[in-house]
Design an enzyme around this catalytic site. Sequence first.
Site, PDB file in Angstrom:
ATOM      1  CG  ASP A   3      93.451  43.058  49.190  1.00 41.39           C
ATOM      2  OD1 ASP A   3      94.210  43.880  49.734  1.00 41.39           O
ATOM      3  OD2 ASP A   3      92.994  43.205  48.042  1.00 41.39           O
ATOM      4  CE  LYS A   4      93.149  49.594  53.587  1.00 41.63           C
ATOM      5  NZ  LYS A   4      93.651  50.648  52.716  1.00 41.63           N
ATOM      6  CG  HIS A   5      88.070  47.979  49.406  1.00 43.84           C
ATOM      7  ND1 HIS A   5      88.540  48.302  48.158  1.00 43.84           N
ATOM      8  CD2 HIS A   5      86.984  48.768  49.611  1.00 43.84           C
ATOM      9  CE1 HIS A   5      87.769  49.236  47.625  1.00 43.84           C
ATOM     10  NE2 HIS A   5      86.823  49.530  48.489  1.00 43.84           N
ATOM     11  CB  SER A   6      90.441  52.124  52.208  1.00 48.93           C
ATOM     12  OG  SER A   6      89.960  53.441  52.420  1.00 48.93           O
ATOM     13  CB  THR A  57      96.207  52.370  46.184  1.00 50.23           C
ATOM     14  OG1 THR A  57      95.463  52.555  47.377  1.00 50.23           O
ATOM     15  CG2 THR A  57      97.465  51.598  46.495  1.00 50.23           C
ATOM     16  NE  ARG A  79      76.571  51.814  40.897  1.00 50.80           N
ATOM     17  CZ  ARG A  79      77.618  51.592  41.701  1.00 50.80           C
ATOM     18  NH1 ARG A  79      78.550  50.727  41.364  1.00 50.80           N
ATOM     19  NH2 ARG A  79      77.722  52.215  42.844  1.00 50.80           N
ATOM     20  CB  SER A 130      80.609  48.105  42.634  1.00 48.42           C
ATOM     21  OG  SER A 130      81.734  48.700  42.059  1.00 48.42           O
ATOM     22  CE  LYS A 164      85.722  47.261  41.772  1.00 47.34           C
ATOM     23  NZ  LYS A 164      85.225  48.564  41.486  1.00 47.34           N
ATOM     24  CE  LYS A 165      90.237  45.330  47.263  1.00 47.18           C
ATOM     25  NZ  LYS A 165      91.700  45.339  47.297  1.00 47.18           N
TER      26      LYS A 165
HETATM   27  N1  URA Z   1      84.201  51.904  44.614  1.00 51.15           N
HETATM   28  C1  URA Z   1      83.838  50.923  43.760  1.00 51.15           C
HETATM   29  O1  URA Z   1      84.650  50.120  43.321  1.00 51.15           O
HETATM   30  N2  URA Z   1      82.545  50.822  43.400  1.00 51.15           N
HETATM   31  C2  URA Z   1      81.596  51.672  43.860  1.00 51.15           C
HETATM   32  O2  URA Z   1      80.456  51.520  43.513  1.00 51.15           O
HETATM   33  C3  URA Z   1      81.982  52.709  44.751  1.00 51.15           C
HETATM   34  C4  URA Z   1      83.309  52.796  45.120  1.00 51.15           C
END
Ligand code: URA
Length: 433
Positions: free
Chosen positions: A79-82, A119, A167, A182, A186-187
């Site tokens: 996967d990719k995350h931005s 997205t 937060r 964070s 999830k990823k």
């Molecule tokens: N995106 C996230 O999922 N968590 C953060 O803390 C900041 C950006």
Amino acid sequence: MDARRVIAKLRDREEPSQAELSWFARGLASGGVTDAQAGAFAMAACLNGLSEEARVALTLAMRDSGDVLTWDLPGAVIDKHSTGGIGDCTSLLLAPMLAAAGAYVPMISGRGLGHTGGTLDKLEAIPGVVTDVDEARFRAITRDIGCAIVSAASDMAPADKRLYAVRDVTSTVESVDLITASILSKKLAAGLEALILDVKTGSGAFMVSLEDSTALAESLVKTANGAGCKTAALITDMDQPLAPAAGNALEVAVIMEALTAPKNSRLIEVTLALGAELLVLAGIENDPEKAAVKLSETLTNGKAVEIFDRMIAELGGPKDFSGDWQRRLPEANVIREIAAPEAGVVAGLDGRGIGMGVVHMGGGRLKGGERIDPSVGYSEIVELGEKVVKGQPLARLHARSERSAQAAEKAFLEAVTIGDAASPGPLIVAKVG
Ligand code: URA
């Protein structure tokens, strides 16, 4: 165990153990840890920071606070995350390209955050598409098609959902350690073998300075690798929108053009660079240049668009969307050009200003849970360094009403600087990892 003990350790710059962090994360997920304790934990982490070891431990603890997917597929799960920006619709393009190259991409994505687009909001600009699917459906689409772009099921990384909300109201969103845990919790809950991170830097990014972007990239890369997922990051430019559009349906239009009639563009350059690094990380290719050629072929041979169409249909959208996407995407009531107020060179395009222009038109949210209007935004945005004459279009705006159009035009013009010269920096600024 006692939440006060874990918080006191962080307060006194001692490291809580893996067992303590796991217990705390489970407490966040179950409600056993109170909001006050979660807030104190976040503030102590924010002020004192976490060691690399504790960051990995917190990430794993938050990942394991809910379901963690495992896969048995005949290809790498990647996967990719931005970290988010303006006109950053890379995920919609990269997921089907990677799937067409033989990988599996279970992409859990997010919605717009602050001035940046998300997205899921973009994908849902396609009529009928619903990204909120259950785990069985997510698995089936990933297995059968090769990629699925969906929202996180409620039982994935629930500790993050709780801590993020705390937060948000305790001025602790900015902590690099907490952002790292964070994003990655999830990823990593998606059961990835390899991950590429696109860490944006510049006026439209969360981390505006290169120093901050580099610190975030290093934290993410070290933590993800420490947690057992092969990961690298590219730091990429966000001093101007990546695609020439900002707004949900307008960015889908850019993607459809890239999928059906690809031409060299900043968007495609970043997508190929990210994808190539990822294919190498995953061991599918061993040379980034060859990997980029292979990925680029998925656009020209029609495989990526075929996969995209199948994914859209599986998510409830139209069949063969690429055949008549122009007719299906929603259109705003007021569409008109924004004229250059003077002649010169486009020397600045403030991403935050452009992004907030879209949000105020109704294309993003000012409060959580708001409905958005997918049709609004800006398209055909000029690039940095372009010469313009007075009256020449700088962009087209798409608004709900004349009143909204006037405010959006003002916001756009405030975000643009016309000067004598421009010095755009490189698109791919650095690689980390
Ligand atoms: N995106 C996230 O999922 N968590 C953060 O803390 C900041 C950006």
